[in-house]
Design an enzyme around this catalytic site. Sequence first.
Site, short mmCIF file in Angstrom:
data_model
loop_
_atom_site.label_atom_id
_atom_site.label_comp_id
_atom_site.label_asym_id
_atom_site.label_seq_id
_atom_site.Cartn_x
_atom_site.Cartn_y
_atom_site.Cartn_z
N ASP A 203 6.37 21.78 19.66
CA ASP A 203 7.19 22.96 19.90
C ASP A 203 6.48 23.90 20.88
O ASP A 203 5.25 24.04 20.85
CB ASP A 203 7.41 23.68 18.57
CG ASP A 203 8.18 24.97 18.73
OD1 ASP A 203 9.39 24.89 19.04
OD2 ASP A 203 7.58 26.05 18.55
N GLU A 228 8.18 20.00 24.16
CA GLU A 228 9.22 20.92 24.59
C GLU A 228 8.62 21.86 25.63
O GLU A 228 7.84 22.75 25.31
CB GLU A 228 9.74 21.74 23.40
CG GLU A 228 10.80 22.76 23.82
CD GLU A 228 10.92 23.92 22.85
OE1 GLU A 228 12.05 24.42 22.70
OE2 GLU A 228 9.91 24.33 22.25
N ASP A 313 18.25 24.53 19.41
CA ASP A 313 18.19 25.77 20.18
C ASP A 313 19.36 25.91 21.14
O ASP A 313 20.05 26.93 21.17
CB ASP A 313 16.89 25.84 20.99
CG ASP A 313 15.67 26.09 20.13
OD1 ASP A 313 15.78 26.84 19.15
OD2 ASP A 313 14.59 25.54 20.44
#
Length: 427
Positions: A203, A228, A313
């Site tokens: 992340d 990410e 997201d």
Amino acid sequence: MANKHLSLSLFLVLLGLSASLASGQVLFQGFNWESWKHNGGWYNFLMGKVDDIAAAGITHVWLPPASQSVAEQGYMPGRLYDLDASKYGNKAQLKSLIGALHGKGVKAIADIVINHRTAEHKDGRGIYCIFEGGTPDARLDWGPHMICRDDRPYADGTGNPDTGADFGAAPDIDHLNLRVQKELVEWLNWLKADIGFDGWRFDFAKGYSADVAKIYIDRSEPSFAVAEIWTSLAYGGDGKPNLNQDQHRQELVNWVDKVGGKGPATTFDFTTKGILNVAVEGELWRLRGTDGKAPGMIGWWPAKAVTFVDNHDTGSTQHMWPFPSDRVMQGYAYILTHPGTPCIFYDHFFDWGLKEEIDRLVSVRTRHGIHNESKLQIIEADADLYLAEIDGKVIVKLGPRYDVGNLIPGGFKVAAHGNDYAVWEKI
């Protein structure tokens, strides 16, 4: 001697099979932004979906952050070893879920949130910067000196500078600190050995350098890792992406290259995501770059690109950058027939009534051995038509134009179709 030759031949066959299986990966995001609210716990609920996931040909399932967190979704972790305080379920339930996935030959990917961390206690200044690891001993019990020195007001000025982007909502951890590195590596290896995870999804990986990520990947040896790295595309005055997104995809390529291109590291192909979002709205010409290849990361280094339509997201209830909802299957027709490693989102598969259509596309991909380095030939890329051939075995069409019969060679039959997309396979 004959037996030795036979053994060598068998070894080479198995080695080739192993490489083929590795490159034929299909990732599945097994949660959304609201999954933590599920009655009875998300881990228990997802247990009932394992058979469908495995039957679809999915090879890896990305699970939500497992540690205690002050944010219900798991992205503000504190006691990293404490897996019993998660809103998704407890440690035993998580291990049972991973065991069920393994029983079907599916690997489990942990969502690793290590850029930042929430503290348990205040220091003498009244600042929350005293961390608790979640064990009886001192593992991951850190103080303000483990926070990046430029992360005010949390830091005490003794840490190293941040190596990446700032995360304002929680202290940014000093990943140049040797104790931090050692104890996070131990935690990652514990997630593998004790909990059963096979790989990592990093992340907010832009929050620390690729050199730091390399340390964690090299020392924990996951079978799969994806980062990410979400940054903005280049946009023109009309609010749409520029045709040339080379700088954007170069950032993704550079990250993988620094981490180690021969290892398991990949990145989500946010370049392709951004272009595809707009292309399906009557601008399919965008899907052919200036070099005649795919315009995203898959056009340069498909083996290291994880393509996706939406995630927790961009879609779900956050809707930060959603794919056009009436064209989602065009997105899947693209990523599930093209090189790169495709990622399927839970909502689309189970909640949107698209399971059968996605199943058919994955079946085509699997049946013809389409993989992350498959050869892509773009035949047409106009406003209302995108047509491409993959490995000489599969042809995909996006867009409303139907007069494409003259462009489809003999020996192909329709294998899947839906709203403004069709896929042919070689007979």
